[in-house]
Write a protein that holds these residues in place. Structure first.
Motif, PDB file in Angstrom:
ATOM      1  N   THR A  51      -9.452  -3.251   9.635  1.00  0.00           N
ATOM      2  CA  THR A  51     -10.155  -2.029   9.263  1.00  0.00           C
ATOM      3  C   THR A  51     -10.513  -1.969   7.776  1.00  0.00           C
ATOM      4  O   THR A  51     -11.393  -1.219   7.389  1.00  0.00           O
ATOM      5  N   LYS A  52      -9.818  -2.727   6.959  1.00  0.00           N
ATOM      6  CA  LYS A  52      -9.976  -2.634   5.511  1.00  0.00           C
ATOM      7  C   LYS A  52     -11.006  -3.668   5.011  1.00  0.00           C
ATOM      8  O   LYS A  52     -12.125  -3.646   5.431  1.00  0.00           O
ATOM      9  N   SER A  66      -4.612  -5.287   8.937  1.00  0.00           N
ATOM     10  CA  SER A  66      -5.469  -4.187   9.354  1.00  0.00           C
ATOM     11  C   SER A  66      -6.862  -4.683   9.010  1.00  0.00           C
ATOM     12  O   SER A  66      -7.263  -4.699   7.842  1.00  0.00           O
ATOM     13  N   ASN A  75       0.847  -1.190   0.000  1.00  0.00           N
ATOM     14  CA  ASN A  75       0.000   0.000   0.000  1.00  0.00           C
ATOM     15  C   ASN A  75       0.880   1.237   0.000  1.00  0.00           C
ATOM     16  O   ASN A  75       1.613   1.447   0.956  1.00  0.00           O
ATOM     17  N   ASP A 120       2.286  -8.558   6.142  1.00  0.00           N
ATOM     18  CA  ASP A 120       1.026  -7.850   6.328  1.00  0.00           C
ATOM     19  C   ASP A 120       0.159  -8.215   5.117  1.00  0.00           C
ATOM     20  O   ASP A 120       0.476  -7.866   3.982  1.00  0.00           O
TER      21      ASP A 120
END
Ligand SMILES: Cc1ncc(COP(=O)(O)O)c(C=O)c1O
Length: 424
Positions: A205-206, A203, A156, A181
């Motif tokens: 969150t994604k 994460s 990312n 990751d």
């Protein structure tokens, strides 16, 4: 019973017993009642299973941990309050002041900061490697205090595809684990343990949530790395004085790494995943497999459209045959490449900003990887703290736009892009 991953998205995790709720309940309690003080003592001594206090564990969070663990094919998992805390714990669990680790430059800007600035303040040195380095150059970064190698499976926002097999080989040659990751790929598109990675972070969150509603992180251990044989992880193989002499490898076997992260780091530092957030992630994952399929399909079409557009200088999408990541993408991303496409608008930073401002449906937000299409300018937002040299190392040009393609009808997405390009 072992199921395929699409089935595990909806079936793994919470297994209700007779008469219990079908859906994982939200256990909204900080504490747990026992009839006997002796039982609590046993749990505290880690001799019996059970929850005592929700900073360390909670049944709702445990249901989610089991689900993600099943999707990644690990032995144990630990939920955390954010992706940042997952990456922090993943490294800090096995590195102390005076140690170092190797990380690749093409990773999320927040991870670069965590590694280069915050870890430095703690006396832990990051040694950055680039995907362009030869094996010998990467190996030259190692010494006897090197504790792990860290990379992102799909970076990312540069979208480099991490050559897991190659770097797992180098890490193992030096007796250290490979941590990856896997936020962008998710286990639907790529299962890093199958290629030799030892520890996975997310994460949550994604895409795991998919609705941009909750923050969370996850660490999953494959259980494959032999801490004892490596001979350089006393924090796992020798008594932990802060936990009345427990020896994690001796007492917990393959679950040693996650147990230590939970009972030591989570106890002392406390970035706990809440039961409410865990519940939402749990529901979000129900649709993960179908969403990742649609994200990947839409992103492929958007990447092809952008490649043919006269106002676009370049497009970065690993599954485009013109991409320098194409060979790696064909090997690792056989099911698709997630929804993220980055591209450079002709005319640099200002034109890129004008283009973004002209979009109607596609929102400008500091987020990526959810059901709604959204767009962001990395150089002035997520990667703002990075120097020009660090930006270049992370593969970010001033005119680069990171486009997170959602699961809307692709025609609506392309129409919005078209009208915005027409305005600049
Ligand atoms: C690849 C990757 N890892 C980690 C993080 C940090 O996660 P969080 O925002 O949940 O703390 C992000 C955030 O964008 C990310 O994209």
């Amino acid at each position: 019973m072992s199921y395929r991953i699409e089935t595990n998205c909806v079936q793994a995790g919470w297994e209700p017993k007779d008469g219990e709720p079908r859906i994982l309940p939200i256990y909204q309690s900080t504490t747990y009642k026992y009839d006997s003080a002796a039982t609590i003592g046993e749990i505290f001594d880690l001799k019996a299973d059970g929850h005592t206090y929700s900073r360390l564990s909670n049944p709702t969070v445990a249901g989610l941990e089991e689900k993600v663990n099943a999707l990644e094919g690990g032995v144990a998992a630990l939920g955390t309050a954010s992706g940042q805390s997952a990456n922090f714990f993943a490294v800090f669990n096995i590195a102390s002041a005076g140690d170092n680790f190797v990380a690749f430059t093409s990773i999320y800007g927040g991870s670069v900061n965590l590694f280069a600035v915050t870890f430095k303040r703690m006396g832990i040195e990051v040694r950055f490697a680039t995907p362009q380095m030869s094996d010998e150059e990467v190996e030259a970064l190692f010494d006897e205090r090197t504790r792990c190698v860290f990379g992102e499976t799909i970076a990312n926002p540069a979208l480099n595809v991490f050559d897991i097999e190659r770097y797992a080989g180098i890490a193992h040659k030096h007796n250290v684990p490979l941590i990856v990751d896997n936020t962008f790929a998710t286990p639907i598109l790529l299962k890093p343990f199958e290629y030799g990675a030892d520890i996975i972070t997310h994460s949550m969150t994604k895409y795991m949530d998919g609705s941009a509603a909750v923050m969370g992180g996850m660490i999953v251990d494959s259980g494959n790395f032999d801490w004892e044989a490596a001979g350089k992880y006393p924090e796992l193989t020798e008594p932990d004085d802060s936990y009345h002499g427990v020896v994690y490898t001796r007492d917990f076997g393959k679950a040693a790494y996650i147990t230590k992260a939970r009972v030591q780091l989570m106890r002392d530092l406390g970035p706990t995943l809440s039961a409410q957030a865990a519940f939402q992630f749990y529901l979000g994952i129900d649709s993960l497999a179908v969403r990742m399929e649609r994200h990947s399909e839409n992103a492929m079409k958007a990447a092809e459209f952008l490649s043919a557009h006269p106002k676009v200088e370049s497009v970065n999408f690993p599954l485009l045959p013109t991409s320098d990541q194409y060979e790696l993408a064909k090997k690792y991303l056989t099911k698709g490449c997630c929804g993220v496409v980055s591209f450079v608008v002709k005319g640099g930073r200002e034109k890129a900003m004008n283009f973004m401002n002209a979009l109607n449906m596609i929102d400008i937000v500091v987020h990526v990887a959810d059901a709604r299409s959204c767009i962001l300018h990395p150089a002035s937002t997520t990667h703002r703290q990075l120097t020009d040299a660090q930006l270049e190392a992370a593969g970010i040009q001033p005119g680069m736009v990171r486009f997170s393609v959602g699961i809307e009808n692709i025609e609506d997405i392309l129409e919005d892009l078209t009208q915005a390009f027409d305005k600049i």
